[in-house]
Design a protein around this motif. Structure first.
Motif, short mmCIF file in Angstrom:
data_model
loop_
_atom_site.label_atom_id
_atom_site.label_comp_id
_atom_site.label_asym_id
_atom_site.label_seq_id
_atom_site.Cartn_x
_atom_site.Cartn_y
_atom_site.Cartn_z
N ARG A 48 44.31 -2.11 17.17
CA ARG A 48 43.76 -2.01 18.56
C ARG A 48 42.59 -0.93 18.55
O ARG A 48 41.70 -0.99 19.00
CB ARG A 48 44.94 -1.82 19.34
CG ARG A 48 44.02 -1.74 20.83
CD ARG A 48 45.23 -2.41 21.79
NE ARG A 48 45.06 -3.93 21.93
CZ ARG A 48 45.84 -4.53 22.93
NH1 ARG A 48 46.46 -4.26 23.69
NH2 ARG A 48 45.80 -6.09 22.87
N ASP A 49 42.89 0.07 17.76
CA ASP A 49 41.69 1.17 17.75
C ASP A 49 40.55 0.61 17.15
O ASP A 49 39.49 1.25 17.54
CB ASP A 49 42.14 2.34 17.04
CG ASP A 49 43.24 3.31 18.05
OD1 ASP A 49 43.19 2.99 18.95
OD2 ASP A 49 44.05 4.13 17.20
N THR A 50 40.81 -0.27 16.02
CA THR A 50 39.81 -0.68 15.29
C THR A 50 38.86 -1.59 16.32
O THR A 50 37.58 -1.54 16.24
CB THR A 50 39.94 -1.58 14.17
OG1 THR A 50 40.88 -0.65 13.22
CG2 THR A 50 39.08 -2.26 13.53
N VAL A 51 39.61 -2.49 16.99
CA VAL A 51 39.04 -3.30 18.13
C VAL A 51 38.22 -2.48 19.07
O VAL A 51 37.10 -2.79 19.48
CB VAL A 51 39.95 -4.17 18.70
CG1 VAL A 51 39.35 -5.00 19.91
CG2 VAL A 51 40.57 -5.35 17.83
N THR A 52 38.75 -1.51 19.47
CA THR A 52 38.12 -0.47 20.49
C THR A 52 36.95 -0.04 19.76
O THR A 52 35.82 0.13 20.71
CB THR A 52 39.21 0.58 20.76
OG1 THR A 52 40.15 0.21 21.21
CG2 THR A 52 38.58 1.60 22.01
N ARG A 53 36.98 0.45 18.65
CA ARG A 53 35.62 0.90 17.94
C ARG A 53 34.68 -0.11 17.89
O ARG A 53 33.22 0.02 18.25
CB ARG A 53 35.92 1.44 16.63
CG ARG A 53 36.51 2.70 16.66
CD ARG A 53 36.90 3.22 15.21
NE ARG A 53 35.66 4.07 14.59
CZ ARG A 53 35.48 4.60 13.70
NH1 ARG A 53 36.61 4.42 12.82
NH2 ARG A 53 34.51 4.76 13.06
#
Lengths: 239, 239
Positions: free
Chosen positions: B44-49
């Protein structure tokens, strides 16, 4: 490599990046530092460990708790830090600046209204807002036009976007470049699945259907693709 | 779905490219499995980036509009069951007997109108997941179930518990050129809870922040939904 417009950063006097920390923190905190309003926010905002953005104690999380208690100033700071991201996602999904602005407004108000429901243990403020934005934008797409003819337009090679209105700092340029480079490191199929699902607003089932692939195949493409993207971003050492 | 099936959904979950039933299944896995939780968080952090790399400044005037609207927008009170901690609430412990009872009740009432044997595999799977989800919701302390026929065809069931409402619909006729739209009605004021896209007549939706005294209503609206109901409700489910 994508071409980037050579404009100089607006605002001219932005503070230097805090080294590699920005890769983890992202522009959210860059924006937070850059707004010039930070000095009004008291000491709590500075000196927070970089990387904490993704944790439950990040700066935005703390601000969101204040906002949940009715602190409008805290919310204004959240707005400054997050509205460009909300607007950017809305615009990518909707492809219409006016609608994107409307969705941005809706999402920001929803964030204010439901601030007490934000749970830092479950993810960052930015992740929360990103999900909320994509959902709203997808709903809006469905109400504005039929879903099917958008498929073509959200082509896999379409993820690049030149830098534009966002005041670009050197650190932000590097971050965006990292993301683009890392997207390039995915296989075409992985990238297509990730980009179509995210910006095309499709479920993985819809992606499977439109690509004529099986559900397990598409699930794996997305999961493997995102994991590869993550590893790539973690390892990025751009100047 | 086995745990491994659910694990494969982590990527699609991180993109929010799953349906409500699948989301629930993934979130259950995340709750029970630290390794899955770590991957979920990282993805999810990757998607946020990815989202952050798209940041685009919204129109400057929007800020003042949002902040003005904030002044007059009431916020949700923190809900009683809501914690900012990381512990799962004890209510998660499910009673097997209750689950089975609930599943039986629902099976008789709504989920499988014409015999599971004749259902296509995927539809059967969906029905099964729907039952599982309802059964889990029903096993929460204080949960209540309301059921009703949908005029025009189909059945509806609503499980309320805490500040979460679970709605399950089955046997809804396919619409063309129109959409089903869900409304939360409190004090005779309907607020849209979104357009519904049932698959094979089946749909499960989880709603949070529904006031305990509110009712749910389903109407048929022009594609994309309306801001106010324009037809009589097909069904109203109330406390």
């Amino acid at each position: 490599m994508p071409e980037f417009s050579p404009e100089t950063p607006a605002g001219g006097e932005r503070r230097a990046a805090a080294g590699r920390a920005r890769a983890r923190v992202g522009p959210a905190c860059g924006a937070l530092r850059d707004t010039g309003t930070v000095s009004n926010q008291g000491p709590g905002l500075r000196g927070t460990t970089p990387g904490a953005t993704t944790g439950s104690r990040d700066q935005l999380g703390v601000l969101m708790q204040r906002a949940a208690a009715g602190d409008q100033d805290a919310f204004a700071t959240i707005y400054d830090a997050t509205a460009p991201v909300v607007h950017g996602v809305a615009r990518r999904v909707l492809r219409d600046p006016d609608l994107a602005a409307e969705v941005t407004q809706e999402v920001m108000l929803e964030a204010w209204r439901t601030a007490s429901r934000f749970d830092g243990a479950r993810g960052s403020v930015m992740a929360w807002l990103t999900t909320m934005t994509r959902r709203r934008a997808v709903d809006r797409v469905r109400s504005e036009q039929s879903h099917r003819d958008r498929d073509e337009r959200v082509a896999a090679g379409d993820f690049r976007r030149p830098f534009d209105e966002v005041a670009e700092t050197a650190e932000r340029r590097a971050e965006v470049l990292d993301v683009h480079r890392c997207l390039d490191s995915l296989t075409d199929l992985q990238r297509d699945a990730v980009v179509t699902a995210f910006y095309g607003g499709q479920t993985y089932r819809e992606v499977a259907q439109s690509r004529g692939a099986s559900l397990p195949t598409v699930k794996s493409r997305i999961r493997d693709g995102l994991n590869r993207l993550r590893r790539c971003l973690d390892g990025m050492q751009s100047p | 779905m086995t745990d491994d099936d659910v694990r494969d959904l982590l990527g699609a979950w991180a993109l929010d490219a799953v349906d409500d039933v699948e989301r629930k299944a993934v979130e259950r896995l995340i709750r029970d499995d630290p390794e899955a939780a770590a991957e979920a968080r990282a993805l999810r952090d990757t998607v946020t980036r990815l989202a952050v790399s798209d940041a685009a400044a919204p129109p400057a005037a929007l800020r003042a509009q949002v902040l003005a609207a904030v002044e007059s927008t009431r916020q949700l009170e923190p809900s009683a069951g809501h914690t900012h901690g990381s512990e799962s609430p004890p209510a998660r412990r499910r009673s097997k007997t209750l689950r089975l009872l609930a599943a039986a009740a629902i099976l008789i009432g709504i989920a499988v109108p014409s015999g599971i044997a004749v259902l296509q595999a995927q539809r059967a799977e969906q029905a099964e997941q729907q039952v599982e989800l309802l059964a889990e919701a029903l096993s929460e302390p204080g949960a209540t179930l309301v059921r009703a026929d949908v005029s025009g065809g189909g059945k509806a069931a609503m499980v309320t518990g805490g500040d979460t409402v679970l709605l399950a619909l089955s046997g809804l006729p396919e619409l063309s050129g129109q959409d089903y739209q869900l409304w939360v009605i409190q004090d005779d004021v309907p607020v849209s809870a979104g357009v519904l896209h049932p698959k094979d007549g089946l749909l499960t939706r989880e709603l949070t922040d529904v006031p305990a005294t509110a009712a749910l209503a389903l109407t048929i609206e022009p594609t994309g939904g309306s801001t106010q109901p324009t037809t009589d409700p097909l069904v109203v489910l109330g406390p």
